[in-house]
Write a protein that holds these residues in place. Sequence first.
Motif, PDB file in Angstrom:
ATOM      1  N   VAL A  41       0.874  -1.184   0.000  1.00  0.00           N
ATOM      2  CA  VAL A  41       0.000   0.000   0.000  1.00  0.00           C
ATOM      3  C   VAL A  41       0.906   1.227   0.000  1.00  0.00           C
ATOM      4  O   VAL A  41       1.774   1.363   0.864  1.00  0.00           O
ATOM      5  N   ALA A  42       0.697   2.108  -0.969  1.00  0.00           N
ATOM      6  CA  ALA A  42       1.575   3.274  -1.069  1.00  0.00           C
ATOM      7  C   ALA A  42       0.977   4.336  -1.972  1.00  0.00           C
ATOM      8  O   ALA A  42       0.119   4.058  -2.815  1.00  0.00           O
ATOM      9  N   GLU A  43       1.441   5.587  -1.764  1.00  0.00           N
ATOM     10  CA  GLU A  43       1.219   6.649  -2.743  1.00  0.00           C
ATOM     11  C   GLU A  43       2.405   6.612  -3.697  1.00  0.00           C
ATOM     12  O   GLU A  43       3.567   6.660  -3.269  1.00  0.00           O
ATOM     13  N   VAL A  44       2.127   6.541  -4.982  1.00  0.00           N
ATOM     14  CA  VAL A  44       3.201   6.400  -5.961  1.00  0.00           C
ATOM     15  C   VAL A  44       2.923   7.271  -7.184  1.00  0.00           C
ATOM     16  O   VAL A  44       1.787   7.694  -7.424  1.00  0.00           O
ATOM     17  N   VAL A  45       3.962   7.500  -7.960  1.00  0.00           N
ATOM     18  CA  VAL A  45       3.828   8.044  -9.303  1.00  0.00           C
ATOM     19  C   VAL A  45       4.175   6.931 -10.277  1.00  0.00           C
ATOM     20  O   VAL A  45       5.221   6.279 -10.139  1.00  0.00           O
ATOM     21  N   LEU A  46       3.275   6.675 -11.214  1.00  0.00           N
ATOM     22  CA  LEU A  46       3.509   5.674 -12.243  1.00  0.00           C
ATOM     23  C   LEU A  46       4.220   6.349 -13.411  1.00  0.00           C
ATOM     24  O   LEU A  46       3.643   7.218 -14.071  1.00  0.00           O
ATOM     25  N   ASN A  47       5.447   5.964 -13.670  1.00  0.00           N
ATOM     26  CA  ASN A  47       6.216   6.603 -14.721  1.00  0.00           C
ATOM     27  C   ASN A  47       6.019   5.875 -16.048  1.00  0.00           C
ATOM     28  O   ASN A  47       4.911   5.779 -16.534  1.00  0.00           O
ATOM     29  N   LYS A  48       7.037   5.334 -16.628  1.00  0.00           N
ATOM     30  CA  LYS A  48       6.899   4.652 -17.913  1.00  0.00           C
ATOM     31  C   LYS A  48       6.094   3.364 -17.761  1.00  0.00           C
ATOM     32  O   LYS A  48       6.356   2.565 -16.870  1.00  0.00           O
ATOM     33  N   ASN A  67       4.923   7.865  -0.617  1.00  0.00           N
ATOM     34  CA  ASN A  67       4.734   7.445   0.775  1.00  0.00           C
ATOM     35  C   ASN A  67       4.426   5.957   0.797  1.00  0.00           C
ATOM     36  O   ASN A  67       3.483   5.512   0.142  1.00  0.00           O
ATOM     37  N   LEU A  68       5.197   5.198   1.543  1.00  0.00           N
ATOM     38  CA  LEU A  68       5.009   3.751   1.652  1.00  0.00           C
ATOM     39  C   LEU A  68       4.324   3.436   2.977  1.00  0.00           C
ATOM     40  O   LEU A  68       4.815   3.793   4.043  1.00  0.00           O
ATOM     41  N   TYR A  69       3.174   2.769   2.908  1.00  0.00           N
ATOM     42  CA  TYR A  69       2.403   2.454   4.109  1.00  0.00           C
ATOM     43  C   TYR A  69       2.467   0.977   4.485  1.00  0.00           C
ATOM     44  O   TYR A  69       2.297   0.624   5.651  1.00  0.00           O
ATOM     45  N   LYS A  70       2.686   0.114   3.510  1.00  0.00           N
ATOM     46  CA  LYS A  70       2.768  -1.316   3.797  1.00  0.00           C
ATOM     47  C   LYS A  70       3.569  -2.001   2.702  1.00  0.00           C
ATOM     48  O   LYS A  70       3.416  -1.670   1.524  1.00  0.00           O
ATOM     49  N   TRP A  97      -0.973   7.868  -7.778  1.00  0.00           N
ATOM     50  CA  TRP A  97      -1.987   6.918  -7.337  1.00  0.00           C
ATOM     51  C   TRP A  97      -1.785   6.511  -5.883  1.00  0.00           C
ATOM     52  O   TRP A  97      -0.644   6.453  -5.395  1.00  0.00           O
ATOM     53  N   LEU A  98      -2.901   6.231  -5.219  1.00  0.00           N
ATOM     54  CA  LEU A  98      -2.885   5.495  -3.959  1.00  0.00           C
ATOM     55  C   LEU A  98      -3.157   4.056  -4.331  1.00  0.00           C
ATOM     56  O   LEU A  98      -4.251   3.718  -4.800  1.00  0.00           O
ATOM     57  N   ILE A  99      -2.161   3.199  -4.166  1.00  0.00           N
ATOM     58  CA  ILE A  99      -2.228   1.830  -4.688  1.00  0.00           C
ATOM     59  C   ILE A  99      -2.399   0.815  -3.559  1.00  0.00           C
ATOM     60  O   ILE A  99      -1.723   0.881  -2.522  1.00  0.00           O
ATOM     61  N   PHE A 100      -3.304  -0.132  -3.798  1.00  0.00           N
ATOM     62  CA  PHE A 100      -3.455  -1.328  -2.972  1.00  0.00           C
ATOM     63  C   PHE A 100      -3.139  -2.513  -3.883  1.00  0.00           C
ATOM     64  O   PHE A 100      -3.888  -2.786  -4.824  1.00  0.00           O
ATOM     65  N   ALA A 101      -2.034  -3.187  -3.632  1.00  0.00           N
ATOM     66  CA  ALA A 101      -1.583  -4.258  -4.528  1.00  0.00           C
ATOM     67  C   ALA A 101      -1.435  -5.569  -3.767  1.00  0.00           C
ATOM     68  O   ALA A 101      -1.110  -5.579  -2.575  1.00  0.00           O
ATOM     69  N   ARG A 102      -1.674  -6.650  -4.482  1.00  0.00           N
ATOM     70  CA  ARG A 102      -1.525  -7.988  -3.911  1.00  0.00           C
ATOM     71  C   ARG A 102      -0.591  -8.809  -4.788  1.00  0.00           C
ATOM     72  O   ARG A 102      -0.491  -8.588  -6.003  1.00  0.00           O
ATOM     73  N   LYS A 103       0.081  -9.771  -4.164  1.00  0.00           N
ATOM     74  CA  LYS A 103       0.977 -10.657  -4.911  1.00  0.00           C
ATOM     75  C   LYS A 103       0.221 -11.924  -5.281  1.00  0.00           C
ATOM     76  O   LYS A 103      -0.244 -12.669  -4.423  1.00  0.00           O
ATOM     77  N   GLN A 147      -1.819   8.275   9.611  1.00  0.00           N
ATOM     78  CA  GLN A 147      -1.864   8.213  11.069  1.00  0.00           C
ATOM     79  C   GLN A 147      -1.595   6.808  11.590  1.00  0.00           C
ATOM     80  O   GLN A 147      -0.912   6.630  12.604  1.00  0.00           O
ATOM     81  N   MET A 148      -2.120   5.801  10.910  1.00  0.00           N
ATOM     82  CA  MET A 148      -1.853   4.435  11.339  1.00  0.00           C
ATOM     83  C   MET A 148      -0.383   4.066  11.153  1.00  0.00           C
ATOM     84  O   MET A 148       0.220   3.388  11.995  1.00  0.00           O
ATOM     85  N   HIS A 149       0.199   4.528  10.056  1.00  0.00           N
ATOM     86  CA  HIS A 149       1.619   4.257   9.812  1.00  0.00           C
ATOM     87  C   HIS A 149       2.488   4.954  10.848  1.00  0.00           C
ATOM     88  O   HIS A 149       3.501   4.406  11.307  1.00  0.00           O
ATOM     89  N   ALA A 150       2.080   6.162  11.248  1.00  0.00           N
ATOM     90  CA  ALA A 150       2.864   6.925  12.215  1.00  0.00           C
ATOM     91  C   ALA A 150       2.949   6.233  13.570  1.00  0.00           C
ATOM     92  O   ALA A 150       3.964   6.340  14.273  1.00  0.00           O
ATOM     93  N   ILE A 151       1.891   5.514  13.945  1.00  0.00           N
ATOM     94  CA  ILE A 151       1.901   4.823  15.241  1.00  0.00           C
ATOM     95  C   ILE A 151       2.285   3.345  15.096  1.00  0.00           C
ATOM     96  O   ILE A 151       2.295   2.609  16.077  1.00  0.00           O
TER      97      ILE A 151
END
Length: 260
Positions: A41-48, A67-70, A97-103, A147-151
């Motif tokens: 889970v992260a805020e990212v910029v999608l480049n190429k 910003n990396l949250y998980k 993007w705010l991304i939620f990704a799964r493997k 806030q959750m990441h901060a704690i």
Amino acid sequence: MKNSFRIFIVLLVWSSSFNCIMACICDRPKLADNVAKSDFVAEVVLNKIHQDSNSEYYHISEVEIINLYKGDSISSIYIRTALNTSCSFLPGENSRWLIFARKVNDKLSFGYCSGSKLITRNRWSNSPKANLSYWNSVSRRVEWLKQMHAIGYESTNEFGLNVSIDKRSFNNLRGSQGKQFDFSTFEFEIDTDMNVTNVITIKEFSKRSLARKTMKIVEETRRASSNKTNRIPKPTKVTLNLFYYEEDEDSESFISVYDL
């Protein structure tokens, strides 16, 4: 109807990427549940962005993490583009993007139904109210994640349970004073028969009066539920959020378990 416009905006946000009558239908998990089941889970910029040479179903994007949250830091990610289907999804290059990704099958990926959000104030042209609602929706998610990441708290819901909170109790909280994007987060301890055995407050509402009232409702919650079973193999924990929505010109303030 007092909340009709807000409901319309939510539906517009949810359906923004539909490009055909037979639209892609997605499960819409609550924010904490989506984080719990995601590997990244992260805020990212999608480049190429380019087509995956091994699969027409995927594209691959270079990633700049804001910003990396998980999860672990990455330099690229798979996008389940599924072109030529009702679930087709191809973000633009250099979009944030705010991304939620799964493997899945060793591919860390996200797609139309992942719950990921384009981070922008101008989602639609000539729709200022819809754009404001969309921006607030994204901002609400980002604020909770920060806030959750901060704690150092990571949401949990191993068995995909629903906490059976009495949402009708929130009717008495309509019109309450609160803070924009504010929320409460609770962790429910559940036994194998899906009874609530304890509730831990992770974060309460900033307004003390609102915090006390919501805590009383939460403490009266006795059960969790599942569409699949009446019993789970071991005790577990479930994260639940309560979100505060400010009064606007179309509706009074209210509390919801949903991140609209």
